[in-house]
Scaffold this motif. Structure first.
Motif, PDB file in Angstrom:
ATOM      1  N   ASP A 198       2.169  17.189   2.513  1.00  6.66           N
ATOM      2  CA  ASP A 198       2.104  16.693   3.898  1.00  6.66           C
ATOM      3  C   ASP A 198       3.331  15.861   4.261  1.00  6.66           C
ATOM      4  OD1 ASP A 198      -0.417  17.780   4.308  1.00  6.66           O
ATOM      5  OD2 ASP A 198      -1.488  15.887   4.008  1.00  6.66           O
ATOM      6  N   VAL A 199       3.613  14.893   3.420  1.00  6.36           N
ATOM      7  CA  VAL A 199       4.566  13.843   3.788  1.00  6.36           C
ATOM      8  C   VAL A 199       5.999  14.214   3.400  1.00  6.36           C
ATOM      9  CG1 VAL A 199       5.134  11.394   3.459  1.00  6.36           C
ATOM     10  CG2 VAL A 199       2.736  12.118   3.612  1.00  6.36           C
ATOM     11  N   GLY A 200       6.146  14.974   2.319  1.00 10.49           N
ATOM     12  CA  GLY A 200       7.494  15.327   1.872  1.00 10.49           C
ATOM     13  C   GLY A 200       8.370  15.910   2.974  1.00 10.49           C
ATOM     14  N   PRO A 201       7.884  16.923   3.693  1.00 10.69           N
ATOM     15  CA  PRO A 201       8.722  17.509   4.753  1.00 10.69           C
ATOM     16  C   PRO A 201       9.060  16.519   5.862  1.00 10.69           C
ATOM     17  CG  PRO A 201       6.937  18.999   4.144  1.00 10.69           C
ATOM     18  CD  PRO A 201       6.654  17.692   3.448  1.00 10.69           C
ATOM     19  N   VAL A 202       8.158  15.585   6.113  1.00 13.00           N
ATOM     20  CA  VAL A 202       8.439  14.588   7.154  1.00 13.00           C
ATOM     21  C   VAL A 202       9.545  13.638   6.692  1.00 13.00           C
ATOM     22  CG1 VAL A 202       7.469  12.548   8.287  1.00 13.00           C
ATOM     23  CG2 VAL A 202       6.217  14.718   8.336  1.00 13.00           C
ATOM     24  N   LEU A 203       9.484  13.217   5.447  1.00 17.94           N
ATOM     25  CA  LEU A 203      10.562  12.369   4.931  1.00 17.94           C
ATOM     26  C   LEU A 203      11.886  13.140   4.953  1.00 17.94           C
ATOM     27  CD1 LEU A 203       8.977  10.417   1.933  1.00 17.94           C
ATOM     28  CD2 LEU A 203       8.793  10.025   4.395  1.00 17.94           C
ATOM     29  N   VAL A 233       8.320  10.930  -2.145  1.00 21.35           N
ATOM     30  CA  VAL A 233       6.917  10.567  -1.955  1.00 21.35           C
ATOM     31  C   VAL A 233       6.158  10.689  -3.271  1.00 21.35           C
ATOM     32  CG1 VAL A 233       6.204  12.857  -1.142  1.00 21.35           C
ATOM     33  CG2 VAL A 233       4.857  10.858  -0.510  1.00 21.35           C
ATOM     34  N   ARG A 234       6.529  11.653  -4.102  1.00 20.72           N
ATOM     35  CA  ARG A 234       5.856  11.781  -5.396  1.00 20.72           C
ATOM     36  C   ARG A 234       6.182  10.589  -6.295  1.00 20.72           C
ATOM     37  NH1 ARG A 234       3.289  15.983  -7.611  1.00 20.72           N
ATOM     38  NH2 ARG A 234       4.145  17.542  -6.183  1.00 20.72           N
ATOM     39  N   PHE A 235       7.413  10.152  -6.252  1.00 18.94           N
ATOM     40  CA  PHE A 235       7.802   8.975  -7.024  1.00 18.94           C
ATOM     41  C   PHE A 235       7.028   7.750  -6.550  1.00 18.94           C
ATOM     42  CE2 PHE A 235      10.645   5.194  -7.001  1.00 18.94           C
ATOM     43  CZ  PHE A 235      10.685   4.961  -8.361  1.00 18.94           C
ATOM     44  N   PHE A 236       6.964   7.570  -5.235  1.00 15.64           N
ATOM     45  CA  PHE A 236       6.267   6.406  -4.679  1.00 15.64           C
ATOM     46  C   PHE A 236       4.785   6.423  -5.049  1.00 15.64           C
ATOM     47  CE2 PHE A 236       3.925   4.419  -1.120  1.00 15.64           C
ATOM     48  CZ  PHE A 236       4.453   3.139  -1.181  1.00 15.64           C
ATOM     49  N   LEU A 237       4.139   7.567  -4.873  1.00 15.00           N
ATOM     50  CA  LEU A 237       2.718   7.659  -5.208  1.00 15.00           C
ATOM     51  C   LEU A 237       2.496   7.428  -6.696  1.00 15.00           C
ATOM     52  CD1 LEU A 237       1.667  10.704  -2.972  1.00 15.00           C
ATOM     53  CD2 LEU A 237       1.069   8.296  -2.627  1.00 15.00           C
ATOM     54  N   GLY A 238       3.441   7.872  -7.511  1.00 11.86           N
ATOM     55  CA  GLY A 238       3.319   7.668  -8.945  1.00 11.86           C
ATOM     56  C   GLY A 238       3.231   6.197  -9.322  1.00 11.86           C
ATOM     57  N   LEU A 239       3.913   5.342  -8.562  1.00 15.64           N
ATOM     58  CA  LEU A 239       3.858   3.911  -8.843  1.00 15.64           C
ATOM     59  C   LEU A 239       2.458   3.351  -8.636  1.00 15.64           C
ATOM     60  CD1 LEU A 239       7.157   2.760  -7.069  1.00 15.64           C
ATOM     61  CD2 LEU A 239       6.811   3.244  -9.499  1.00 15.64           C
ATOM     62  N   TRP A 240       1.702   3.994  -7.759  1.00 20.44           N
ATOM     63  CA  TRP A 240       0.343   3.518  -7.446  1.00 20.44           C
ATOM     64  C   TRP A 240      -0.719   4.206  -8.285  1.00 20.44           C
ATOM     65  CZ3 TRP A 240      -0.702  -0.198  -3.708  1.00 20.44           C
ATOM     66  CH2 TRP A 240       0.336  -0.504  -2.810  1.00 20.44           C
ATOM     67  N   GLU A 241      -0.453   5.405  -8.744  1.00 20.86           N
ATOM     68  CA  GLU A 241      -1.527   6.204  -9.326  1.00 20.86           C
ATOM     69  C   GLU A 241      -1.922   5.732 -10.718  1.00 20.86           C
ATOM     70  OE1 GLU A 241      -3.485   8.691  -8.095  1.00 20.86           O
ATOM     71  OE2 GLU A 241      -2.644   8.038  -6.192  1.00 20.86           O
ATOM     72  N   SER A 242      -0.991   5.145 -11.436  1.00 16.88           N
ATOM     73  CA  SER A 242      -1.338   4.695 -12.776  1.00 16.88           C
ATOM     74  C   SER A 242      -2.189   3.431 -12.711  1.00 16.88           C
ATOM     75  CB  SER A 242      -0.064   4.394 -13.573  1.00 16.88           C
ATOM     76  OG  SER A 242      -0.395   3.603 -14.698  1.00 16.88           O
ATOM     77  N   PRO A 243      -3.316   3.432 -13.424  1.00 17.44           N
ATOM     78  CA  PRO A 243      -4.144   2.217 -13.456  1.00 17.44           C
ATOM     79  C   PRO A 243      -3.377   1.015 -13.990  1.00 17.44           C
ATOM     80  CG  PRO A 243      -5.289   4.072 -14.468  1.00 17.44           C
ATOM     81  CD  PRO A 243      -3.881   4.511 -14.231  1.00 17.44           C
ATOM     82  N   ASP A 244      -2.328   1.275 -14.774  1.00 13.94           N
ATOM     83  CA  ASP A 244      -1.553   0.170 -15.317  1.00 13.94           C
ATOM     84  C   ASP A 244      -0.714  -0.532 -14.260  1.00 13.94           C
ATOM     85  OD1 ASP A 244      -2.527   0.689 -17.822  1.00 13.94           O
ATOM     86  OD2 ASP A 244      -0.855   1.983 -18.387  1.00 13.94           O
TER      87      ASP A 244
END
Lengths: 202, 202
Positions: B182-187, B90-101
């Motif tokens: 929140d989401v990590g344990p669910v995955l 989930v951290r990897f996935f969110l990282g793809l969205w978090e960068s303005p680039d």
């Protein structure tokens, strides 16, 4: 303002209200629309509008061709013992997609909502006000978390996307009962179980 | 088509067309974009645009050079102890969205993928072949389930939709760390934990 010749049951009046409502929702989003404003623009008495449509969510459901009005359908889906809440939610949501009669409506609604900023705003406001507010109210007050409730909405949205829009093989081929068994406990976890970092802040 | 008469200025023109196309796709979704409009905004003749790109879908494929190549990035994200797999995902996935680039690319990719059958097919094939296959390979063989792994993908897709497209308040306002918690344990639950109805059939 209920003008001459317009009788209750007048098909044209109903259609005109819907046309005005469609334009108002598209222009103003969900929260920005008032039934009074729709009635004024349509040139009908607000009481006549209420004669045709139970409320704003019912009008929105009709304009967007949603399968159900959440103000009516959700309380029925949510009713029951707390421990089955997650399973009832996912079964209700899947039911909206499973019927050949209503699946096209759900597809169109999802696609149009995700395609533009205006659609996203409309969906956000509608889901927040008419759906998530009802779901969170089904949880005991001390266990409510807006963030975890929003995660329930996000997970269901992802399930709809994965099974019905993208049609990932294992999700498209699963039975409703399998998915209810898989996802129900996770929704229950989000809705009810306190998480380690949760202390009422969210 | 790499012809001898090409001057260095052509590289800039190509890059400029791509930059305009990226903005148009992000703003309008896939269906809303026209090559004519891109050419107009870029200040180039439509014929020149066609010289560089075979068509709208070819241009989109190039624009959608995704933020990362999953063949490279996913093994890095997945590497580590099994018990942290869900959180790393989930951290990897969110990282793809978090960068303005890279967020505009993700937005465009999601929107276009959900708008049409063709987009859905492209996403389905890409995710199944390049993403889910790698995720499931990170799980011990006896605990693998294509359906639960697909639910991981569906949940992440829903998280992207809820936080970045629809922008549900509590999800948009959450920190990455909160969502990972929140989401990590669910995955992790979907990926690893055997579920009651799972006996290797899925």
């Amino acid at each position: 303002m209920a003008r001459t010749g317009r009788r209750p049951g007048n098909v044209d009046t109903r259609a005109q209200i819907l046309a005005v409502a469609r334009a108002h929702f598209a222009e103003l989003g969900y929260d920005g629309v008032s039934l009074r404003g729709i009635a004024r623009t349509a040139g009908v008495d607000p009481a006549l509008l209420h004669h045709y449509f139970a409320g704003k969510s019912a009008l929105f459901a009709e304009v967007m061709q949603l399968p159900v009005d959440p103000a009516v359908a959700l309380p029925m889906a949510l009713r029951g013992p707390l421990e089955g809440l997650g399973e009832r939610l996912v079964r209700f949501f899947l039911g909206l997609w499973e019927s050949p009669d209503t699946r096209p409506q759900m597809l169109t609604w999802f696609r149009s909502s995700l395609a533009t900023e205006e659609g996203a705003q409309r969906l956000r406001e509608f889901v927040t006000r008419e759906v998530l507010s009802r779901v969170i109210a089904a949880v005991p007050a001390e266990q409510r978390s807006p963030r975890r409730t929003a995660l329930v909405g996000a997970h269901l949205a992802g399930l709809g996307v994965g099974r019905y829009l993208i049609r990932l093989g294992p999700l498209a081929e699963a039975t409703v009962d399998q998915l209810v068994a898989d996802v129900g406990p996770v929704l229950q976890h989000y809705l009810i179980a306190p998480l380690p970092d949760e202390d009422g802040l969210a």
